[in-house]
Design a protein around this motif. Structure first.
Motif, PDB file in Angstrom:
ATOM      1  N   ARG A  31       0.834  -1.210   0.000  1.00  0.00           N
ATOM      2  CA  ARG A  31       0.000   0.000   0.000  1.00  0.00           C
ATOM      3  C   ARG A  31       0.868   1.260   0.000  1.00  0.00           C
ATOM      4  O   ARG A  31       0.559   2.236  -0.683  1.00  0.00           O
ATOM      5  CB  ARG A  31      -0.925   0.023   1.212  1.00  0.00           C
ATOM      6  CG  ARG A  31      -1.924  -1.080   1.238  1.00  0.00           C
ATOM      7  CD  ARG A  31      -2.923  -0.968   0.126  1.00  0.00           C
ATOM      8  NE  ARG A  31      -3.891  -2.049   0.218  1.00  0.00           N
ATOM      9  CZ  ARG A  31      -5.072  -2.022  -0.334  1.00  0.00           C
ATOM     10  NH1 ARG A  31      -5.452  -0.979  -1.045  1.00  0.00           N
ATOM     11  NH2 ARG A  31      -5.895  -3.042  -0.208  1.00  0.00           N
ATOM     12  N   VAL A  35       1.181   4.339  -3.046  1.00  0.00           N
ATOM     13  CA  VAL A  35       1.088   5.793  -2.856  1.00  0.00           C
ATOM     14  C   VAL A  35       2.327   6.460  -3.434  1.00  0.00           C
ATOM     15  O   VAL A  35       2.221   7.446  -4.184  1.00  0.00           O
ATOM     16  CB  VAL A  35       0.936   6.156  -1.360  1.00  0.00           C
ATOM     17  CG1 VAL A  35       0.909   7.663  -1.183  1.00  0.00           C
ATOM     18  CG2 VAL A  35      -0.308   5.530  -0.778  1.00  0.00           C
ATOM     19  N   GLN A  48      -4.308  10.241  -3.984  1.00  0.00           N
ATOM     20  CA  GLN A  48      -5.227  10.491  -2.875  1.00  0.00           C
ATOM     21  C   GLN A  48      -5.985   9.228  -2.492  1.00  0.00           C
ATOM     22  O   GLN A  48      -6.136   8.912  -1.299  1.00  0.00           O
ATOM     23  CB  GLN A  48      -6.216  11.603  -3.247  1.00  0.00           C
ATOM     24  CG  GLN A  48      -5.580  12.973  -3.291  1.00  0.00           C
ATOM     25  CD  GLN A  48      -6.529  14.034  -3.798  1.00  0.00           C
ATOM     26  OE1 GLN A  48      -7.388  13.762  -4.642  1.00  0.00           O
ATOM     27  NE2 GLN A  48      -6.355  15.257  -3.309  1.00  0.00           N
ATOM     28  N   LEU A  49      -6.439   8.486  -3.497  1.00  0.00           N
ATOM     29  CA  LEU A  49      -7.150   7.243  -3.233  1.00  0.00           C
ATOM     30  C   LEU A  49      -6.218   6.234  -2.566  1.00  0.00           C
ATOM     31  O   LEU A  49      -6.582   5.592  -1.572  1.00  0.00           O
ATOM     32  CB  LEU A  49      -7.696   6.672  -4.536  1.00  0.00           C
ATOM     33  CG  LEU A  49      -8.420   5.329  -4.427  1.00  0.00           C
ATOM     34  CD1 LEU A  49      -9.646   5.463  -3.538  1.00  0.00           C
ATOM     35  CD2 LEU A  49      -8.799   4.826  -5.797  1.00  0.00           C
ATOM     36  N   PHE A  51      -3.578   6.864  -0.854  1.00  0.00           N
ATOM     37  CA  PHE A  51      -3.234   7.327   0.496  1.00  0.00           C
ATOM     38  C   PHE A  51      -4.315   6.946   1.497  1.00  0.00           C
ATOM     39  O   PHE A  51      -4.020   6.509   2.610  1.00  0.00           O
ATOM     40  CB  PHE A  51      -3.007   8.835   0.519  1.00  0.00           C
ATOM     41  CG  PHE A  51      -2.741   9.365   1.904  1.00  0.00           C
ATOM     42  CD1 PHE A  51      -1.511   9.170   2.508  1.00  0.00           C
ATOM     43  CD2 PHE A  51      -3.722  10.030   2.609  1.00  0.00           C
ATOM     44  CE1 PHE A  51      -1.266   9.636   3.790  1.00  0.00           C
ATOM     45  CE2 PHE A  51      -3.495  10.501   3.893  1.00  0.00           C
ATOM     46  CZ  PHE A  51      -2.254  10.306   4.479  1.00  0.00           C
ATOM     47  N   ARG A  52      -5.581   7.118   1.113  1.00  0.00           N
ATOM     48  CA  ARG A  52      -6.675   6.753   2.014  1.00  0.00           C
ATOM     49  C   ARG A  52      -6.619   5.261   2.360  1.00  0.00           C
ATOM     50  O   ARG A  52      -6.787   4.869   3.519  1.00  0.00           O
ATOM     51  CB  ARG A  52      -8.027   7.092   1.383  1.00  0.00           C
ATOM     52  CG  ARG A  52      -8.420   8.546   1.558  1.00  0.00           C
ATOM     53  CD  ARG A  52      -9.902   8.758   1.317  1.00  0.00           C
ATOM     54  NE  ARG A  52     -10.323   8.429  -0.036  1.00  0.00           N
ATOM     55  CZ  ARG A  52     -10.239   9.252  -1.077  1.00  0.00           C
ATOM     56  NH1 ARG A  52      -9.730  10.453  -0.923  1.00  0.00           N
ATOM     57  NH2 ARG A  52     -10.651   8.875  -2.258  1.00  0.00           N
ATOM     58  N   GLU A  53      -6.372   4.441   1.347  1.00  0.00           N
ATOM     59  CA  GLU A  53      -6.284   3.003   1.582  1.00  0.00           C
ATOM     60  C   GLU A  53      -5.067   2.662   2.441  1.00  0.00           C
ATOM     61  O   GLU A  53      -5.147   1.834   3.349  1.00  0.00           O
ATOM     62  CB  GLU A  53      -6.217   2.258   0.249  1.00  0.00           C
ATOM     63  CG  GLU A  53      -7.497   2.365  -0.564  1.00  0.00           C
ATOM     64  CD  GLU A  53      -7.352   1.808  -1.958  1.00  0.00           C
ATOM     65  OE1 GLU A  53      -6.232   1.451  -2.367  1.00  0.00           O
ATOM     66  OE2 GLU A  53      -8.388   1.723  -2.653  1.00  0.00           O
ATOM     67  N   ALA A  55      -3.485   4.651   4.576  1.00  0.00           N
ATOM     68  CA  ALA A  55      -3.661   5.157   5.940  1.00  0.00           C
ATOM     69  C   ALA A  55      -4.501   4.185   6.760  1.00  0.00           C
ATOM     70  O   ALA A  55      -4.226   3.950   7.946  1.00  0.00           O
ATOM     71  CB  ALA A  55      -4.314   6.536   5.910  1.00  0.00           C
ATOM     72  N   SER A  56      -5.510   3.597   6.130  1.00  0.00           N
ATOM     73  CA  SER A  56      -6.351   2.631   6.822  1.00  0.00           C
ATOM     74  C   SER A  56      -5.534   1.407   7.243  1.00  0.00           C
ATOM     75  O   SER A  56      -5.626   0.940   8.387  1.00  0.00           O
ATOM     76  CB  SER A  56      -7.500   2.200   5.905  1.00  0.00           C
ATOM     77  OG  SER A  56      -8.237   1.171   6.490  1.00  0.00           O
ATOM     78  N   ASP A  59      -3.002   2.376  10.064  1.00  0.00           N
ATOM     79  CA  ASP A  59      -3.665   2.499  11.366  1.00  0.00           C
ATOM     80  C   ASP A  59      -4.028   1.128  11.937  1.00  0.00           C
ATOM     81  O   ASP A  59      -3.907   0.887  13.142  1.00  0.00           O
ATOM     82  CB  ASP A  59      -4.924   3.356  11.248  1.00  0.00           C
ATOM     83  CG  ASP A  59      -4.610   4.832  11.064  1.00  0.00           C
ATOM     84  OD1 ASP A  59      -3.502   5.249  11.455  1.00  0.00           O
ATOM     85  OD2 ASP A  59      -5.464   5.559  10.529  1.00  0.00           O
ATOM     86  N   LYS A  76       2.487   7.926   7.660  1.00  0.00           N
ATOM     87  CA  LYS A  76       1.375   8.730   7.151  1.00  0.00           C
ATOM     88  C   LYS A  76       1.804  10.168   6.887  1.00  0.00           C
ATOM     89  O   LYS A  76       1.409  10.765   5.885  1.00  0.00           O
ATOM     90  CB  LYS A  76       0.201   8.690   8.124  1.00  0.00           C
ATOM     91  CG  LYS A  76      -0.447   7.325   8.200  1.00  0.00           C
ATOM     92  CD  LYS A  76      -1.807   7.329   8.861  1.00  0.00           C
ATOM     93  CE  LYS A  76      -1.835   7.984  10.198  1.00  0.00           C
ATOM     94  NZ  LYS A  76      -3.142   7.884  10.863  1.00  0.00           N
ATOM     95  N   ASN A  80       1.724  11.930   3.285  1.00  0.00           N
ATOM     96  CA  ASN A  80       0.879  13.111   3.148  1.00  0.00           C
ATOM     97  C   ASN A  80       1.677  14.302   2.645  1.00  0.00           C
ATOM     98  O   ASN A  80       1.185  15.106   1.851  1.00  0.00           O
ATOM     99  CB  ASN A  80       0.199  13.436   4.471  1.00  0.00           C
ATOM    100  CG  ASN A  80      -0.966  14.372   4.300  1.00  0.00           C
ATOM    101  OD1 ASN A  80      -1.644  14.357   3.281  1.00  0.00           O
ATOM    102  ND2 ASN A  80      -1.196  15.205   5.289  1.00  0.00           N
TER     103      ASN A  80
END
Length: 87
Positions: A31, A35, A48-49, A51-53, A55-56, A59, A76, A80
């Motif tokens: 992942r 990014v 952006q897409l 990054f969202r995946e 970051a999930s 976390d 992250k 970012n």
């Protein structure tokens, strides 16, 4: 080699946990690479897409103790920063 039933069971459990952890660590790295490659290609929507995946996943790994919470924050933050540098 394990001699007692308890030690044998712990050895089996350790192998199962190791296999699961390896897969999760691979997913995390994949992942992050997605990014970084989207940022390198200057593709902001894809980055952006991704990054969202990412970051999930980051976390989730921090919550499970796979990676330290500060390491998760550093990953992250770095991703970012690269994302925000895109115009």
């Amino acid at each position: 080699m394990a001699n007692t039933a308890q030690a044998k069971k712990r050895a089996r459990q350790a192998e199962n946990h190791r296999a699961r952890n390896v897969g999760q660590r691979t997913e995390l790295r994949t992942r992050i690479k997605k990014v970084r490659s989207a940022i390198a290609a200057k593709d902001k929507p894809a980055a952006q897409l991704a990054f969202r995946e990412a970051a999930s996943v980051i976390d989730r790994m921090a919550g499970k103790g796979q990676i330290h919470k500060n390491t998760a924050a550093r990953y992250k933050s770095g991703l970012n920063q690269g994302l925000r540098a895109l115009v």
